[in-house]
Design a protein around this motif. Sequence first.
Motif, short mmCIF file in Angstrom:
data_model
loop_
_atom_site.label_atom_id
_atom_site.label_comp_id
_atom_site.label_asym_id
_atom_site.label_seq_id
_atom_site.Cartn_x
_atom_site.Cartn_y
_atom_site.Cartn_z
N ALA A 1 0.83 -1.21 0.00
CA ALA A 1 0.00 0.00 0.00
C ALA A 1 0.87 1.26 0.00
CB ALA A 1 -0.92 -0.01 1.22
N VAL A 2 0.34 2.31 -0.61
CA VAL A 2 1.04 3.60 -0.65
C VAL A 2 0.33 4.58 0.27
CG1 VAL A 2 1.95 3.27 -2.99
CG2 VAL A 2 -0.27 4.37 -2.68
N ALA A 3 1.01 5.67 0.60
CA ALA A 3 0.40 6.71 1.45
C ALA A 3 -0.82 7.29 0.74
CB ALA A 3 1.42 7.80 1.73
N ALA B 1 -1.57 -1.95 -3.07
CA ALA B 1 -1.78 -0.89 -4.05
C ALA B 1 -1.81 -1.44 -5.47
CB ALA B 1 -0.68 0.16 -3.93
N THR B 2 -2.71 -0.89 -6.27
CA THR B 2 -2.75 -1.20 -7.70
C THR B 2 -2.89 0.12 -8.45
OG1 THR B 2 -5.15 -1.50 -7.71
CG2 THR B 2 -3.80 -3.48 -7.42
N ALA B 3 -2.51 0.11 -9.73
CA ALA B 3 -2.62 1.32 -10.53
C ALA B 3 -2.80 0.96 -11.99
CB ALA B 3 -1.37 2.18 -10.36
N ALA C 1 4.32 -2.71 -11.02
CA ALA C 1 4.82 -2.58 -9.66
C ALA C 1 4.79 -1.12 -9.24
CB ALA C 1 6.24 -3.13 -9.56
N ILE C 2 4.46 -0.91 -7.96
CA ILE C 2 4.41 0.44 -7.39
C ILE C 2 5.30 0.43 -6.15
CG2 ILE C 2 2.91 2.21 -6.39
CD1 ILE C 2 0.54 0.57 -7.66
N THR C 3 6.21 1.37 -6.08
CA THR C 3 7.06 1.50 -4.90
C THR C 3 6.99 2.94 -4.42
OG1 THR C 3 8.58 -0.09 -5.91
CG2 THR C 3 9.39 1.09 -3.99
N GLN C 4 6.76 3.11 -3.13
CA GLN C 4 6.74 4.45 -2.56
C GLN C 4 7.72 4.49 -1.40
OE1 GLN C 4 3.60 5.56 0.09
NE2 GLN C 4 5.05 7.13 0.71
N LYS C 5 8.58 5.51 -1.40
CA LYS C 5 9.49 5.73 -0.29
C LYS C 5 9.45 7.21 0.02
CE LYS C 5 14.20 4.61 1.26
NZ LYS C 5 14.19 5.58 2.31
N ALA D 1 8.43 10.73 -0.16
CA ALA D 1 7.69 11.48 -1.19
C ALA D 1 7.97 10.98 -2.59
CB ALA D 1 8.03 12.97 -1.07
N LYS D 2 8.78 9.90 -2.71
CA LYS D 2 9.13 9.39 -4.03
C LYS D 2 8.23 8.22 -4.42
CE LYS D 2 14.08 10.54 -4.18
NZ LYS D 2 13.86 11.88 -4.63
N LEU D 3 7.84 8.21 -5.70
CA LEU D 3 6.99 7.16 -6.23
C LEU D 3 7.66 6.58 -7.47
CD1 LEU D 3 4.09 5.88 -5.96
CD2 LEU D 3 3.42 7.47 -7.77
N THR D 4 7.72 5.26 -7.55
CA THR D 4 8.28 4.59 -8.72
C THR D 4 7.25 3.60 -9.25
OG1 THR D 4 10.50 4.77 -7.77
CG2 THR D 4 10.23 3.23 -9.58
N LEU D 5 6.97 3.70 -10.55
CA LEU D 5 6.03 2.80 -11.20
C LEU D 5 6.75 2.03 -12.28
CD1 LEU D 5 3.05 5.26 -11.80
CD2 LEU D 5 3.44 3.80 -9.82
N GLU D 6 6.44 0.74 -12.38
CA GLU D 6 6.97 -0.10 -13.46
C GLU D 6 5.79 -0.52 -14.32
OE1 GLU D 6 9.28 -4.35 -13.94
OE2 GLU D 6 9.32 -3.36 -11.99
N VAL D 7 5.90 -0.28 -15.64
CA VAL D 7 4.80 -0.60 -16.56
C VAL D 7 5.36 -1.53 -17.63
CG1 VAL D 7 2.92 0.36 -17.95
CG2 VAL D 7 3.93 1.74 -16.11
N LYS D 8 5.41 -2.83 -17.28
CA LYS D 8 6.04 -3.82 -18.17
C LYS D 8 5.34 -3.94 -19.52
CE LYS D 8 8.08 -6.79 -14.65
NZ LYS D 8 7.96 -8.06 -13.93
N ALA D 9 4.02 -3.74 -19.56
CA ALA D 9 3.25 -3.91 -20.80
C ALA D 9 3.74 -3.00 -21.93
CB ALA D 9 1.77 -3.68 -20.54
N VAL D 10 4.31 -1.84 -21.56
CA VAL D 10 4.80 -0.91 -22.59
C VAL D 10 6.30 -0.66 -22.44
CG1 VAL D 10 2.57 0.22 -22.94
CG2 VAL D 10 4.14 1.13 -21.22
N ASN D 11 6.97 -1.53 -21.65
CA ASN D 11 8.40 -1.40 -21.41
C ASN D 11 8.74 -0.01 -20.88
OD1 ASN D 11 11.04 -2.36 -21.34
ND2 ASN D 11 11.51 -1.60 -23.40
#
Length: 110
Positions: free
Chosen positions: A10-12, A42-44, A60-64, A66-76
């Motif tokens: 989960a994200v903030a 969390a999902t997006a 994949a969603i990573t939050q640390k 105030a930083k947010l990282t999203l991985e969108v494999k379907a579109v590389n």
Amino acid sequence: KVERPKPSPAVAKEFTGAWEGTLEAGMSLRLKLKITNAESGATATLTSVDQGGAEIPVSAITQKDAKLTLEVKAVNGGYEAELNKEGTELTGTWSQNGNAIPLKLKKAAN
């Protein structure tokens, strides 16, 4: 058929909701990002409004902090951003196929 990714931790609550912005990649592409927290985590989804409006699952969603990282494999692709103090804008970089493009997303009015 796109494989549904497993939920991420989960994200903030400041990160949840709908976000909108325009990616300037030789042409303007309007993007919508929707982040939700559920019991399972969390999902997006990412929607390219100008490319047919299909919802692309975020792998994949990573939050640390105030930083947010999203991985969108379907579109590389992927997105790394930082949330402003007011919680109204994500400022960062969209990366896809070796290209890195600045992308600012603003919290959408629900």
